[in-house]
Write an enzyme that holds these catalytic residues in place. Structure first.
Site, PDB file in Angstrom:
ATOM      1  N   LYS A  15       0.726  -1.245  -0.093  1.00  0.00           N
ATOM      2  CA  LYS A  15      -0.098   0.064   0.159  1.00  0.00           C
ATOM      3  C   LYS A  15       0.850   1.215  -0.110  1.00  0.00           C
ATOM      4  O   LYS A  15       0.477   2.310  -0.632  1.00  0.00           O
ATOM      5  CB  LYS A  15      -0.808   0.075   1.159  1.00  0.00           C
ATOM      6  CG  LYS A  15      -0.058  -0.217   2.630  1.00  0.00           C
ATOM      7  CD  LYS A  15      -0.685  -1.054   3.483  1.00  0.00           C
ATOM      8  CE  LYS A  15      -0.643  -2.521   3.026  1.00  0.00           C
ATOM      9  NZ  LYS A  15      -0.980  -3.554   4.134  1.00  0.00           N
TER      10      LYS A  15
ATOM     11  N   ASP B 291      -0.811   3.951   7.973  1.00  0.00           N
ATOM     12  CA  ASP B 291      -0.928   2.818   7.191  1.00  0.00           C
ATOM     13  C   ASP B 291      -2.542   3.157   6.583  1.00  0.00           C
ATOM     14  O   ASP B 291      -2.926   2.838   5.339  1.00  0.00           O
ATOM     15  CB  ASP B 291      -1.016   1.512   7.921  1.00  0.00           C
ATOM     16  CG  ASP B 291      -1.586   0.496   7.249  1.00  0.00           C
ATOM     17  OD1 ASP B 291      -1.120  -0.265   6.562  1.00  0.00           O
ATOM     18  OD2 ASP B 291      -2.807  -0.144   7.593  1.00  0.00           O
TER      19      ASP B 291
ATOM     20  N   LYS C 164      -3.810   3.517   2.789  1.00  0.00           N
ATOM     21  CA  LYS C 164      -4.955   2.786   2.041  1.00  0.00           C
ATOM     22  C   LYS C 164      -6.095   3.615   1.534  1.00  0.00           C
ATOM     23  O   LYS C 164      -6.732   3.404   0.455  1.00  0.00           O
ATOM     24  CB  LYS C 164      -5.620   2.050   2.786  1.00  0.00           C
ATOM     25  CG  LYS C 164      -4.625   0.592   3.287  1.00  0.00           C
ATOM     26  CD  LYS C 164      -5.184  -0.159   4.438  1.00  0.00           C
ATOM     27  CE  LYS C 164      -4.035  -1.196   4.934  1.00  0.00           C
ATOM     28  NZ  LYS C 164      -4.228  -1.697   6.292  1.00  0.00           N
TER      29      LYS C 164
ATOM     30  N   GLY D 133      -6.801  -6.290   2.893  1.00  0.00           N
ATOM     31  CA  GLY D 133      -6.514  -7.568   2.840  1.00  0.00           C
ATOM     32  C   GLY D 133      -7.322  -8.273   1.852  1.00  0.00           C
ATOM     33  O   GLY D 133      -7.408  -8.150   0.684  1.00  0.00           O
TER      34      GLY D 133
ATOM     35  N   GLY E 139       1.569 -10.275  18.372  1.00  0.00           N
ATOM     36  CA  GLY E 139       1.577 -10.091  17.233  1.00  0.00           C
ATOM     37  C   GLY E 139       0.719  -9.475  16.347  1.00  0.00           C
ATOM     38  O   GLY E 139       0.814  -9.201  15.100  1.00  0.00           O
TER      39      GLY E 139
END
Lengths: 437, 437
Positions: B103, B199, B203, B132, B185
């Site tokens: 992206k 982020d 997008k 995704g 994680g």
């Protein structure tokens, strides 16, 4: 670049919407297509007062459109089976690409139409046939093309969802809400197609072919309507944490494909349970992507036109390459080559959890006899509520069962109804937990 | 038909997932593509223990893949900016089609890459770059192509949504949940990209170009993170019937496009409000179709691989026609021709409703002075809650305002903070009702 020339057959609700969207958004659509999309001719028995047809060429003979040498794409929006079939085949035989919103036509005559189209090397596109403006066919056929699809479940009939939503929110009866829906134009004068699940079964047939690569097999789809759903069942489901929705469900199993439309209890916390009124939504489970969901308007003039025009746009982008259609009609090649690759399961072989409602004579031993019958059929009970008899001597028993084969449940219900203790028929509604695992 | 030969660059989480999905579902994907899709070569600095590479050709030099004459499609999954840019441009210069999940690369270097690709006549596809496995780029670019898109609003960063979901459900602090997400994680050791909205802004930049036909303009996207959201704000929003989500919002107005990522109050009854944990969803409003929504996994090995492979499938179907790509990279042709067609609005010019939280000295006349300042900026109050001072003499004032220009709100907040009656900074969170009208 050369414009793409469209002929619209049928100028009712969807035809009028398509005319208006193509006209209003012409500039933006041309920037997406890389060329103008122009309406070359309209075939309609009568004009639509919502459309300004002043600069349009209108004919009363739709077959003239199918044969018009100046037309690249024929848009079939007349609905119904036989005339639509003849029109589409005539258009194909004249080398036209076809866009249709006709779910009945594709579900029943799709194989014949795709065969003819493949021979002639033309496109047949039908995004508008399922869930109106939601691009679910494109998503399944292309966007999820990496996945082995495991199941899909959808609210794919707006009329039925409108009725169930208002029954639940306002505690009203099926008949009462249906009459209102008819008065508001959300339900037809003859509502059979919608409330008995036939319309949903047409759509489910198409979705299943695209998801699993199996032939269109409308005649093997199980359909059960919502006319017998009572306010009491809706309320009991609510107490148990469920909402009743009219779902179309297609599931891949080792033995074949489950293909069924019926009222279904789903947990209130699921997104699908929060799709209300005339809105549609389809949840799809793929082995790589996991669950995805597609939501929007499943009917109406411009939502359906949105899907029709998206198909025209696809055609315009494709024929820029002056080549055959890039994407198989039903997502997979060779769908009809091996009819037995993945058969449609008979309903007796599907596996489901169930909601049961029984009226039982309020005397000792009834519950034991009921439990015994269920145990004989290997049906285990997840939860049970027995309500005190209000008047007379009949108590209500509500049960949720764990998943079991439908054949066992059918046998159990026959035995239960044969008991002297049980009054009247047993109400049975299937339960889907739509687990996102 | 001839197989399509793929080279995968990068074998981390998404690269490994892509290898495994292409391998596991090879038969089904070949039936969809009409030809086998084979992995011809893998370029990776190290192997991925989750992949059985026994029959794979692996090189440690990713640029060898970009130049390999036996490869049709180069799949860029190394991430980051500069090396990825060089790799993609090298692949294009060798006539390869490119699929990427990057992206940042598309949002920042997309225009340069698409120009190079157009000159060489190759495809660049990037479905995996946004949300995704949800096919939202395809839906916007093709499925909704009939529509003039009015706005879109999305939960497009799973880490942020995970944090906000757990803060609300468990009444925990931002720092506490972030630490947990890092341990599990779900968040990076340096979480800046996710929690500060960078982020999401990458997008959103891509989605806005596809929705409105405007150039990629990441540098004009407003970003505000979630690190200052408190449990108190979440609770107060809840009392008012709202949930706080970290949304990316793009809206077309007469003066230009709003492009902004920030914490946002949305009504609890909206589907978007019911998207929890690491899941993503994007709601899109089109003039014909009305609202549609797309939901699913926004990250993870196989969900992202699902989108990567869908793009490879598109390439495979396209190059069957041995022709240029049928669909414009960003949905519209000529996006860069007229940069001023629809400018990106500076943040001061956007219009929004607001949630405000103030700590005020508990003495007569405070509310009058606050109300006067708001009135001077033409800000009208939809609801107001004043909470008794618990300890000390500070009371909390919570307000929801009607929609107003951000410049007016900025001026009002400056004046409020200058009042002797007001202690500390004023908390301001934007409100979107996402009306489906």
């Amino acid at each position: 670049m050369k414009p793409v020339r469209v002929g619209i057959c049928g100028l009712g609700t969807v035809g009028g919407g398509t005319f208006n969207v193509l006209t209003r958004n012409a500039d933006e659509i041309a920037r997406r297509a890389g060329r103008p999309i122009v309406i070359e001719q309209i075939g309609a028995r009568r004009d639509n007062p919502l459309c300004d047809l002043s600069s349009a060429k209108v004919t009363r003979d739709i077959f003239e459109v199918a044969r018009n040498p100046d037309i690249d794409v024929v848009v079939e929006l007349i609905g119904g089976y036989e005339v639509a079939r003849q029109l589409v085949l005539e258009a194909i035989s004249h080398g036209k690409h076809v866009v249709t919103a006709n779910k009945a036509l594709i579900a029943v005559h799709g194989s014949e139409i795709f065969r003819a189209a493949a021979e002639r090397g033309v496109i047949v596109a039908f995004e508008a046939a399922v869930a109106g403006g939601i691009p679910v066919i494109k998503s399944l056929r292309e966007g999820l093309g990496a996945n082995r699809i495991q199941w899909l479940a959808g609210i794919i009939n707006g009329t039925g969802n409108y009725i169930l939503t208002h029954m639940r929110d306002e505690g009203r009866t099926f008949e009462d809400v249906l009459a209102e829906a008819q008065a508001l134009g959300y339900a037809e004068a003859d509502p059979t197609f919608d409330i008995e699940g036939i319309d949903a079964a047409h759509k489910l047939t198409i979705l299943a072919s695209i998801a699993f690569g199996v032939p269109l097999q409308f005649d093997k789809t199980y359909t059960e309507g919502i006319s017998r759903i009572t306010s009491e069942d809706i309320e009991q489901a609510d107490n148990l944490g469920y909402i009743i929705k009219h779902l179309g469900i297609a599931r891949r199993t080792d033995g074949g494909v489950e293909l069924r439309v019926h009222p279904t209890l789903i947990p209130k916390t699921r997104l699908l349970a929060n799709v209300h009124g005339v809105k549609n939504a389809i949840e799809v489970m793929g082995d790589a992507v996991g669950p995805t969901l597609y939501y929007g308007a499943g009917a109406g003039a411009e939502p359906t036109a949105s899907a029709v025009v998206a198909d025209i746009l696809d055609v315009a982008r494709d024929i820029a390459t002056e080549h055959n259609y890039r994407t198989p009609y039903l997502a997979f090649i060779g769908i009809d080559d091996d009819q037995d690759r993945l058969p449609i399961l008979p309903m007796e072989r599907i596996v489901s959890a169930y909601y049961l409602r029984l009226s039982a004579v309020d005397r000792p031993g009834v519950l034991a006899r009921v439990a015994m019958i269920l145990a004989e059929q290997e049906i285990s009970i997840e939860s049970l509520i027995q309500k005190e008899a209000k008047s007379g001597d009949l108590a209500t028993i509500i049960m949720l069962t764990h998943a079991v084969r439908e054949a066992n449940m059918n046998a159990a219900i026959l035995s239960l109804e044969a008991l002297d203790d049980i009054a009247g028929p047993v109400t049975r509604i299937r339960v889907e937990n739509l687990d996102e695992q």
